[in-house]
Design a protein around this motif. Structure first.
Motif, PDB file in Angstrom:
ATOM      1  N   UNK A  24      -3.018   0.744  -7.042  1.00 38.62           N
ATOM      2  CA  UNK A  24      -2.648   0.981  -5.645  1.00 38.62           C
ATOM      3  C   UNK A  24      -2.966   2.413  -5.243  1.00 38.62           C
ATOM      4  N   UNK A  25      -2.881   2.659  -3.924  1.00 39.53           N
ATOM      5  CA  UNK A  25      -3.106   4.009  -3.420  1.00 39.53           C
ATOM      6  C   UNK A  25      -1.974   4.962  -3.801  1.00 39.53           C
ATOM      7  N   UNK A  26      -0.923   4.445  -4.424  1.00 38.30           N
ATOM      8  CA  UNK A  26       0.166   5.298  -4.893  1.00 38.30           C
ATOM      9  C   UNK A  26      -0.288   6.226  -6.027  1.00 38.30           C
ATOM     10  N   UNK A  27      -1.491   5.990  -6.541  1.00 44.87           N
ATOM     11  CA  UNK A  27      -2.064   6.917  -7.528  1.00 44.87           C
ATOM     12  C   UNK A  27      -2.464   8.232  -6.871  1.00 44.87           C
ATOM     13  N   UNK A  28      -2.579   8.215  -5.555  1.00 47.01           N
ATOM     14  CA  UNK A  28      -2.918   9.426  -4.816  1.00 47.01           C
ATOM     15  C   UNK A  28      -1.722   9.920  -4.031  1.00 47.01           C
ATOM     16  N   UNK A  29      -1.925  10.977  -3.280  1.00 50.69           N
ATOM     17  CA  UNK A  29      -0.888  11.541  -2.427  1.00 50.69           C
ATOM     18  C   UNK A  29      -1.341  11.488  -0.974  1.00 50.69           C
ATOM     19  N   UNK A  30      -0.433  11.053  -0.091  1.00 47.46           N
ATOM     20  CA  UNK A  30      -0.747  11.102   1.335  1.00 47.46           C
ATOM     21  C   UNK A  30      -0.820  12.561   1.788  1.00 47.46           C
ATOM     22  N   UNK A  31      -1.868  12.850   2.564  1.00 47.66           N
ATOM     23  CA  UNK A  31      -2.048  14.211   3.072  1.00 47.66           C
ATOM     24  C   UNK A  31      -2.318  14.169   4.574  1.00 47.66           C
ATOM     25  N   UNK A  32      -1.665  15.032   5.355  1.00 48.31           N
ATOM     26  CA  UNK A  32      -1.885  15.055   6.798  1.00 48.31           C
ATOM     27  C   UNK A  32      -3.252  15.617   7.151  1.00 48.31           C
ATOM     28  N   UNK A  33      -3.709  15.253   8.326  1.00 52.83           N
ATOM     29  CA  UNK A  33      -5.031  15.692   8.783  1.00 52.83           C
ATOM     30  C   UNK A  33      -5.139  17.212   8.792  1.00 52.83           C
ATOM     31  N   UNK A  34      -4.062  17.879   9.128  1.00 52.98           N
ATOM     32  CA  UNK A  34      -4.058  19.341   9.143  1.00 52.98           C
ATOM     33  C   UNK A  34      -4.404  19.899   7.758  1.00 52.98           C
ATOM     34  N   UNK A  71       2.013  11.223  15.089  1.00 55.50           N
ATOM     35  CA  UNK A  71       1.562  12.213  16.062  1.00 55.50           C
ATOM     36  C   UNK A  71       1.751  13.655  15.652  1.00 55.50           C
ATOM     37  N   UNK A  72       2.598  13.894  14.655  1.00 55.79           N
ATOM     38  CA  UNK A  72       2.978  15.269  14.308  1.00 55.79           C
ATOM     39  C   UNK A  72       2.015  15.969  13.359  1.00 55.79           C
ATOM     40  N   UNK A  73       1.093  15.240  12.733  1.00 51.86           N
ATOM     41  CA  UNK A  73       0.397  15.815  11.576  1.00 51.86           C
ATOM     42  C   UNK A  73      -1.006  16.356  11.864  1.00 51.86           C
ATOM     43  N   UNK A  74      -1.256  16.673  13.114  1.00 53.46           N
ATOM     44  CA  UNK A  74      -2.442  17.460  13.442  1.00 53.46           C
ATOM     45  C   UNK A  74      -2.041  18.937  13.494  1.00 53.46           C
TER      46      UNK A  74
END
Length: 360
Positions: free
Chosen positions: A261-271, A335-338
């Motif tokens: 699964x993608x849980x092997x990675x970390x979510x990262x915001x666009x910023x 909406x907050x992660x730009x």
């Protein structure tokens, strides 16, 4: 003094037990106007909402702490603000529990001058199980209660990117769609279940994403009930092994029956992604098959990472598709992660991401 007390008491009559926190009482009136095209924004808190492109926003799902200032400002722009609704499905199998939860949410929406609710469950459900029917009834009963108590209110329900039991979310999508005002389709986290090789891939590959809407429409769900959700974030994958062809093999992290699964990675915001890209070892790369950008970088230990994300080039064709087949609209998590700073480069990047929601 008497006139002030009379004014306040009149507000209590109009708005229930809560006094309107806005500059003018009119801003506490719930939004009833239906927009032809939805731009649906999830807000997770803070004050970055002040920098949103309010010429586009139609609905804000408030997933952070209640912010009266946000409610007042959104109403001044004709945009709805809706509650977040989530709870354990085992709890709502009981009709009395369901009714109590709905009553609580309706009263909360009234006291906070909100315009509806977004139901975000995302739990595994087996077809035909008690939870399956309870969830369907929850959506129907919530919609009926909100529409009765807050005329013109909006009830939305978040669904997986595909209706084919993704993440074991085997819901009655047809009945749920008929019951509520719209389905927010989370067209992201599409690698939450990886059945084949454990490799890093795009968060929302174009053709896979669009094919899933065909599957929704094949169920005879009204396209005007569907809002496409796109990701304003990506995944940072540490590569266990990197092949000569550039394939990033990742750790085996199972999820709901899938070996990887993608849980092997970390979510990262666009910023973060834009900042990391500027110092990456590869620069921006483009995958023609998945129609998505990616890049590589090395961390402080020397390990290679592959980062997959969405940007205007990958979002634009999805937005064009939304309009071409007549969906209800488009939205994003979140909406907050730009980067809403005054940095000229960041301002340009942020503007392009907002504009991409309306197509190429």
């Amino acid at each position: 003094m008497f006139l002030l007390l009379l004014f306040l008491s009149s507000l209590l009559v109009v708005y229930g037990t809560s006094v309107c926190p806005c500059e003018t009482p009119e801003l506490c009136r719930q939004i009833r106007e239906e927009r032809d095209f939805e731009v649906y924004v999830f807000d997770v808190g803070g004050k970055t909402w002040k920098s949103y492109n309010w010429s586009m926003v139609t609905t804000v799902a408030a997933f952070g702490k209640y912010d009266a200032e946000l409610m007042c400002y959104a109403h001044s722009k004709g945009a709805r603000v809706v509650l977040k609704g989530d709870l354990p499905l085992s709890y709502i199998v009981d009709q009395a529990n369901r009714t109590a939860w709905i009553t609580e949410k309706v009263n909360l929406a009234k006291s906070q001058f909100m315009d509806g609710i977004n139901i975000d469950i995302e739990q595994a459900v087996e077809t035909g199980s008690p939870e399956y029917y309870a969830l369907t009834n929850l959506v129907k009963e919530t919609t009926e209660a909100f529409h009765k108590e807050i005329p013109g209110s909006q009830v939305s329900f978040d669904v997986a990117w595909s209706p084919k039991c993704v993440d074991k979310r085997c819901y009655d999508y047809v009945t749920i769609a008929e019951s509520c005002d719209l389905l927010f389709v989370m067209s992201y986290d599409e690698q939450s279940q990886i059945p084949g090789d454990c490799i890093a891939m795009a968060n929302a590959p174009l053709h896979q994403t669009l094919k899933a809407y065909e599957d929704y429409l094949d169920l005879k769900i009204d396209p005007k009930k569907l809002v496409m959700g796109v990701p304003w974030y990506g995944y940072d994958y540490p590569c266990v092994n990197l092949s000569q062809e550039g394939i990033c093999y990742i750790d085996k992290v199972p999820f709901r029956g899938a070996p990887c699964s993608d849980a092997a990675g970390q979510q990262k915001p666009y910023e973060w992604i834009m900042a990391q890209l500027s110092s990456s070892s590869s620069g921006r790369q483009w995958d023609d098959q998945q129609q998505a950008p990616y890049f590589y970088y090395k961390d402080e230990t020397g390990q290679v990472h592959q980062v997959w994300y969405d940007d205007p080039q990958s979002i634009c064709p999805k937005a064009d598709f939304v309009k071409a087949i007549g969906l209800r609209g488009i939205g994003m998590w979140n909406g907050n992660i730009l980067d809403y700073s005054d940095d000229p480069v960041a301002k340009q990047q942020t503007s392009r991401m907002w504009n991409a929601l309306l197509g190429c």
